[in-house]
Design a protein around this motif. Structure first.
Motif, PDB file in Angstrom:
ATOM      1  N   ASP A  34      40.464  51.501  20.140  1.00  0.00           N
ATOM      2  CA  ASP A  34      41.044  50.393  20.924  1.00  0.00           C
ATOM      3  C   ASP A  34      42.214  49.724  20.029  1.00  0.00           C
ATOM      4  O   ASP A  34      43.008  48.743  20.827  1.00  0.00           O
ATOM      5  CB  ASP A  34      39.823  49.158  20.851  1.00  0.00           C
ATOM      6  CG  ASP A  34      38.543  49.810  21.798  1.00  0.00           C
ATOM      7  OD1 ASP A  34      38.816  50.516  22.649  1.00  0.00           O
ATOM      8  OD2 ASP A  34      37.452  49.685  21.332  1.00  0.00           O
ATOM      9  N   ASN A  35      41.980  49.572  18.675  1.00  0.00           N
ATOM     10  CA  ASN A  35      43.059  48.839  17.971  1.00  0.00           C
ATOM     11  C   ASN A  35      43.592  49.644  16.703  1.00  0.00           C
ATOM     12  O   ASN A  35      42.795  50.262  16.129  1.00  0.00           O
ATOM     13  CB  ASN A  35      42.615  47.546  17.443  1.00  0.00           C
ATOM     14  CG  ASN A  35      42.154  46.428  18.663  1.00  0.00           C
ATOM     15  OD1 ASN A  35      43.114  45.955  19.206  1.00  0.00           O
ATOM     16  ND2 ASN A  35      41.108  46.285  18.831  1.00  0.00           N
ATOM     17  N   ILE A  36      44.970  49.674  16.498  1.00  0.00           N
ATOM     18  CA  ILE A  36      45.345  49.992  15.338  1.00  0.00           C
ATOM     19  C   ILE A  36      46.113  48.811  14.636  1.00  0.00           C
ATOM     20  O   ILE A  36      46.951  48.321  15.174  1.00  0.00           O
ATOM     21  CB  ILE A  36      46.471  51.186  15.563  1.00  0.00           C
ATOM     22  CG1 ILE A  36      45.996  52.150  16.469  1.00  0.00           C
ATOM     23  CG2 ILE A  36      47.117  51.538  14.249  1.00  0.00           C
ATOM     24  CD1 ILE A  36      46.923  53.359  16.901  1.00  0.00           C
ATOM     25  N   GLN A  67      46.232  53.244  25.502  1.00  0.00           N
ATOM     26  CA  GLN A  67      45.579  52.102  25.672  1.00  0.00           C
ATOM     27  C   GLN A  67      45.348  51.130  24.594  1.00  0.00           C
ATOM     28  O   GLN A  67      44.905  50.088  24.660  1.00  0.00           O
ATOM     29  CB  GLN A  67      44.496  52.502  26.661  1.00  0.00           C
ATOM     30  CG  GLN A  67      43.360  52.776  25.521  1.00  0.00           C
ATOM     31  CD  GLN A  67      43.353  54.271  25.236  1.00  0.00           C
ATOM     32  OE1 GLN A  67      44.583  55.003  25.344  1.00  0.00           O
ATOM     33  NE2 GLN A  67      42.454  54.797  24.241  1.00  0.00           N
ATOM     34  N   ALA A  68      45.675  51.596  23.207  1.00  0.00           N
ATOM     35  CA  ALA A  68      45.045  50.878  22.107  1.00  0.00           C
ATOM     36  C   ALA A  68      46.421  49.770  22.007  1.00  0.00           C
ATOM     37  O   ALA A  68      47.399  49.796  21.971  1.00  0.00           O
ATOM     38  CB  ALA A  68      45.042  51.744  20.939  1.00  0.00           C
ATOM     39  N   ASN A  69      45.747  48.720  21.268  1.00  0.00           N
ATOM     40  CA  ASN A  69      46.506  47.455  20.866  1.00  0.00           C
ATOM     41  C   ASN A  69      47.093  47.778  19.335  1.00  0.00           C
ATOM     42  O   ASN A  69      46.264  48.252  18.710  1.00  0.00           O
ATOM     43  CB  ASN A  69      45.828  46.194  20.956  1.00  0.00           C
ATOM     44  CG  ASN A  69      45.767  45.901  22.303  1.00  0.00           C
ATOM     45  OD1 ASN A  69      46.476  45.864  23.352  1.00  0.00           O
ATOM     46  ND2 ASN A  69      44.294  45.230  22.767  1.00  0.00           N
ATOM     47  N   LEU A  91      54.609  44.114  17.742  1.00  0.00           N
ATOM     48  CA  LEU A  91      53.159  44.354  17.776  1.00  0.00           C
ATOM     49  C   LEU A  91      52.647  43.727  19.039  1.00  0.00           C
ATOM     50  O   LEU A  91      53.247  42.623  19.696  1.00  0.00           O
ATOM     51  CB  LEU A  91      52.718  43.782  16.334  1.00  0.00           C
ATOM     52  CG  LEU A  91      53.049  44.331  15.258  1.00  0.00           C
ATOM     53  CD1 LEU A  91      52.525  43.730  13.847  1.00  0.00           C
ATOM     54  CD2 LEU A  91      52.902  46.176  15.091  1.00  0.00           C
ATOM     55  N   ASP A  92      51.355  44.095  19.321  1.00  0.00           N
ATOM     56  CA  ASP A  92      50.739  43.595  20.365  1.00  0.00           C
ATOM     57  C   ASP A  92      49.985  42.132  20.081  1.00  0.00           C
ATOM     58  O   ASP A  92      49.841  41.393  20.914  1.00  0.00           O
ATOM     59  CB  ASP A  92      49.522  44.433  21.093  1.00  0.00           C
ATOM     60  CG  ASP A  92      50.425  45.669  21.670  1.00  0.00           C
ATOM     61  OD1 ASP A  92      51.320  45.544  22.466  1.00  0.00           O
ATOM     62  OD2 ASP A  92      49.856  46.764  21.366  1.00  0.00           O
ATOM     63  N   PHE A  93      49.512  42.262  18.791  1.00  0.00           N
ATOM     64  CA  PHE A  93      48.703  41.080  18.262  1.00  0.00           C
ATOM     65  C   PHE A  93      49.198  40.857  16.853  1.00  0.00           C
ATOM     66  O   PHE A  93      49.532  41.857  15.883  1.00  0.00           O
ATOM     67  CB  PHE A  93      47.420  41.067  18.328  1.00  0.00           C
ATOM     68  CG  PHE A  93      46.762  42.022  17.519  1.00  0.00           C
ATOM     69  CD1 PHE A  93      46.113  41.977  16.437  1.00  0.00           C
ATOM     70  CD2 PHE A  93      46.339  43.290  18.311  1.00  0.00           C
ATOM     71  CE1 PHE A  93      45.611  42.926  15.643  1.00  0.00           C
ATOM     72  CE2 PHE A  93      45.635  44.136  17.624  1.00  0.00           C
ATOM     73  CZ  PHE A  93      45.280  44.121  16.347  1.00  0.00           C
TER      74      PHE A  93
END
Length: 221
Positions: A34-36, A67-69, A91-93
């Motif tokens: 889900d996240n990296i 699909q990963a953030n 970055l996404d977050f």
């Protein structure tokens, strides 16, 4: 745990090729991600080629788990540098630490390296898009939960205008044994005050098993 060795030399950190190999191997072993997240034992943005690492991570993410953030947990120490913010913007977050509401508290709490100033960090955070602030509150002989400290921190939240803030207390043994955990009730009070004053949503993070230690006993390794 205290930081005792500070470096930004390429010889002390993985090269971009080593990073690519390690990350791709991890992704190939994984069934679902889900996240990296850039994080760990050390500040990720200290890497002298951090921008290149972000590009590599984006490329591998898009190839294997689109699909990963992709994001970061950062202590914010280098957010004043334009090249670092350029990498962070990819970055996404961005979860960025800010444990103090004024420069005096920042020096006491974070013991910054020479050249790292509180105002530069605040100014850098204000320039970031969609940033999440993360703050640890604690009590004891040194604390950041007095009325003034909390009010100053809330004022900085209002200046930075993050998408949200995350606050928590001690979840593991601290470097200094005289620090004390802040009760959940106090964290909820700070969250309510912050939301009322700034309109910023605050998430209170509480450990599943609250941090506990008898202060007259040494840490066991």
């Amino acid at each position: 745990m205290r930081t005792t060795d500070m470096t930004s030399r390429l010889g002390d950190v993985p090269t971009p090729d080593q990073f690519r190999q390690a990350l791709e191997a991890a992704l190939l072993r994984s069934m679902e991600i889900d996240n990296i997240t850039f994080s760990g034992n050390g500040e990720p943005t200290l890497h002298p080629r951090f921008n290149q690492l972000v590009d590599i991570a984006r490329e591998l993410r898009d190839r294997h788990f689109p699909q990963a953030n992709l994001g970061i947990l950062s202590n914010s120490s280098l957010v004043s540098e334009e090249k670092v913010r350029q990498a962070l913007d990819k970055l996404d977050f961005r979860i960025m630490k800010l444990d103090a509401g004024n420069s005096d508290a920042f020096r006491r709490i974070n013991l910054p390296s020479p050249g790292i100033t509180y105002q530069a960090i605040v100014d850098g955070l204000k320039k970031l898009e969609k940033v999440t602030l993360q703050t640890m509150f604690f009590n004891g002989r040194m604390q950041n939960v007095s009325e003034k400290e909390v009010a100053d921190w809330i004022a900085r939240v209002g200046e930075i205008k993050p998408v949200k803030a995350q606050i928590y207390s001690l979840h593991r043994p601290p470097a200094d044994t005289f620090l004390e955990e802040v009760p959940e009730e106090k964290l909820n009070e700070i969250a309510e005050q912050t939301e009322t004053a700034t309109g910023v949503k605050v998430e209170v993070i509480v450990a599943v098993q609250p941090y506990q230690r008898r202060y007259n006993e040494p840490f066991r390794k």
